[in-house]
Design an enzyme around this catalytic site. Structure first.
Site, mmCIF file in Angstrom:
data_model
loop_
_atom_site.group_PDB
_atom_site.id
_atom_site.type_symbol
_atom_site.label_atom_id
_atom_site.label_comp_id
_atom_site.label_asym_id
_atom_site.label_seq_id
_atom_site.Cartn_x
_atom_site.Cartn_y
_atom_site.Cartn_z
ATOM 1 N N ARG A 27 31.345 -26.061 -20.498
ATOM 2 C CA ARG A 27 31.577 -27.592 -20.187
ATOM 3 C C ARG A 27 31.589 -28.336 -21.911
ATOM 4 O O ARG A 27 31.331 -29.207 -22.215
ATOM 5 C CB ARG A 27 29.919 -27.859 -19.650
ATOM 6 C CG ARG A 27 30.623 -27.540 -18.556
ATOM 7 C CD ARG A 27 29.134 -29.025 -17.755
ATOM 8 N NE ARG A 27 29.019 -27.504 -15.787
ATOM 9 C CZ ARG A 27 29.711 -27.609 -15.113
ATOM 10 N NH1 ARG A 27 30.384 -29.863 -15.713
ATOM 11 N NH2 ARG A 27 29.410 -28.000 -14.010
ATOM 12 N N ASP A 32 39.845 -36.567 -8.802
ATOM 13 C CA ASP A 32 41.130 -35.911 -8.309
ATOM 14 C C ASP A 32 41.312 -35.982 -6.816
ATOM 15 O O ASP A 32 42.517 -36.505 -6.778
ATOM 16 C CB ASP A 32 40.502 -34.192 -8.057
ATOM 17 C CG ASP A 32 41.647 -33.410 -8.321
ATOM 18 O OD1 ASP A 32 42.513 -33.211 -8.746
ATOM 19 O OD2 ASP A 32 40.896 -32.325 -7.800
ATOM 20 N N GLU A 89 32.753 -41.154 -13.890
ATOM 21 C CA GLU A 89 32.776 -38.930 -13.613
ATOM 22 C C GLU A 89 33.752 -38.708 -14.023
ATOM 23 O O GLU A 89 34.094 -38.981 -15.257
ATOM 24 C CB GLU A 89 33.605 -39.543 -11.871
ATOM 25 C CG GLU A 89 34.249 -38.370 -11.071
ATOM 26 C CD GLU A 89 33.196 -37.371 -10.756
ATOM 27 O OE1 GLU A 89 32.086 -36.997 -11.951
ATOM 28 O OE2 GLU A 89 33.657 -37.509 -9.900
ATOM 29 N N ASP A 90 33.619 -37.408 -13.985
ATOM 30 C CA ASP A 90 34.649 -36.885 -15.555
ATOM 31 C C ASP A 90 36.169 -36.225 -14.916
ATOM 32 O O ASP A 90 36.719 -36.694 -15.488
ATOM 33 C CB ASP A 90 33.705 -35.091 -15.584
ATOM 34 C CG ASP A 90 34.035 -34.740 -14.130
ATOM 35 O OD1 ASP A 90 34.149 -35.392 -12.837
ATOM 36 O OD2 ASP A 90 33.287 -33.107 -14.062
ATOM 37 N N PHE A 98 44.451 -27.310 -13.781
ATOM 38 C CA PHE A 98 43.147 -27.363 -14.069
ATOM 39 C C PHE A 98 43.115 -27.547 -15.724
ATOM 40 O O PHE A 98 43.159 -27.080 -17.371
ATOM 41 C CB PHE A 98 43.262 -26.546 -13.890
ATOM 42 C CG PHE A 98 41.131 -26.553 -13.143
ATOM 43 C CD1 PHE A 98 40.798 -26.598 -11.726
ATOM 44 C CD2 PHE A 98 40.426 -25.870 -13.868
ATOM 45 C CE1 PHE A 98 40.075 -27.077 -11.607
ATOM 46 C CE2 PHE A 98 39.307 -25.797 -13.655
ATOM 47 C CZ PHE A 98 39.131 -26.455 -12.907
HETATM 48 P P1 IMP Z 1 37.586 -34.666 -6.116
HETATM 49 O O1 IMP Z 1 38.291 -36.250 -6.597
HETATM 50 O O2 IMP Z 1 36.208 -34.976 -5.024
HETATM 51 O O3 IMP Z 1 38.801 -33.507 -5.446
HETATM 52 O O4 IMP Z 1 36.633 -34.148 -6.957
HETATM 53 C C1 IMP Z 1 36.324 -34.304 -8.638
HETATM 54 C C2 IMP Z 1 35.411 -33.512 -8.505
HETATM 55 O O5 IMP Z 1 36.025 -32.068 -9.047
HETATM 56 C C3 IMP Z 1 35.427 -33.146 -10.530
HETATM 57 O O6 IMP Z 1 34.289 -34.236 -10.462
HETATM 58 C C4 IMP Z 1 35.350 -32.280 -10.387
HETATM 59 O O7 IMP Z 1 33.898 -31.548 -11.136
HETATM 60 C C5 IMP Z 1 36.100 -31.292 -9.544
HETATM 61 N N1 IMP Z 1 37.646 -30.840 -10.944
HETATM 62 C C6 IMP Z 1 38.344 -31.907 -10.252
HETATM 63 N N2 IMP Z 1 39.952 -30.843 -11.238
HETATM 64 C C7 IMP Z 1 38.903 -30.134 -12.137
HETATM 65 C C8 IMP Z 1 39.421 -29.707 -13.166
HETATM 66 O O8 IMP Z 1 40.836 -29.411 -13.685
HETATM 67 N N3 IMP Z 1 38.780 -28.905 -13.906
HETATM 68 C C9 IMP Z 1 37.527 -28.779 -13.634
HETATM 69 N N4 IMP Z 1 36.902 -29.648 -12.725
HETATM 70 C C10 IMP Z 1 37.441 -30.572 -12.135
HETATM 71 MG MG MG Z 2 32.133 -33.467 -11.517
#
Ligand code: IMP
Ligand code: MG
Length: 192
Positions: free
Chosen positions: A177, A115, A111-112, A164
């Site tokens: 990206r 969060d 995963e990137d 962010f």
């Molecule tokens: P979560 O953990 O379900 O809240 O979501 C994670 C996803 O939110 C990541 O895979 C990203 O695609 C997106 N995301 C969360 N923070 C950022 C950020 O700082 N920049 C860009 N995308 C983010």
């Molecule tokens: Mg993502």
């Protein structure tokens, strides 16, 4: 009677060169190399299936896969978009499933950003239904402060505070990206 439409959200796309570098491409390469080495040691003599979460993890996965010396294949899943603003609806929907069976395989979800954790806890549950031999999580960035559900990654390139970011696969409204470094997206430019 005419109904008035809500005003369209005005998005701001400042040039990436104006944004502060959080991690340079050299720093990223160093961490990805170290993670690849660690994963190669942990899975010595085995094969791994890397499952990338589209689209953000595509670039991290392509570098990580090449930094891993043990046999590995990859697959991709896609989940419903996070949206433009930095809020999470809490609802995660699968848009694209894996192409190949992972039963009995050693799987790492790539995963990137970890969060709130909603995406990865949903995906972890889904992948466990396929009965892999093992399941771990690798993430490029971890924002522990933002967690809404308890989930941790096994391999983390960098931990960051609640900011962010864009670049190295990560977007703001689908842009940036391809930026090579990970940069701080200016707070005041976020459209709500
Ligand atoms: P979560 O953990 O379900 O809240 O979501 C994670 C996803 O939110 C990541 O895979 C990203 O695609 C997106 N995301 C969360 N923070 C950022 C950020 O700082 N920049 C860009 N995308 C983010
Ligand atoms: Mg993502």
């Amino acid at each position: 009677m005419a109904t008035s439409k809500p005003a369209p959200v005005q998005l701001n796309f400042p040039p990436s060169s104006s944004m502060e570098v959080l991690f340079s491409k050299e720093e990223i390469a160093g961490r990805v190399k170290a993670l690849g080495k660690q994963i190669s040691e942990d899975y010595a003599g085995q094969s791994i299936v890397l499952i990338g979460v589209l689209k953000g993890a595509a670039i991290f996965l392509s570098d990580l896969a090449r930094a891993i010396s043990v046999d590995n294949t990859f697959d991709f899943v896609a989940v419903s978009s996070y949206g433009r603003a930095r809020v999470s609806s809490g609802a995660v929907k699968l848009i694209k499933d894996i192409d190949n069976p992972i039963e009995g395989k050693h799987v790492i979800i790539v995963e990137d950003i970890l969060d709130t954790g909603l995406t990865l806890s949903y995906l972890r549950g889904l992948m466990l239904q396929h009965m892999p031999a093992s399941l771990k999580i690798a993430t490029c960035l971890d924002k522990p402060e933002r967690r809404l559900v308890p989930i941790e990654a096994d391999y983390i390139a960098f931990q960051i505070p609640n900011q962010f970011v864009i670049g190295y696969g990560m977007d703001y409204a689908e842009k940036y990206r391809n930026v090579e470094d990970i940069r701080l997206f200016p707070e005041e430019a976020v459209g709500h």
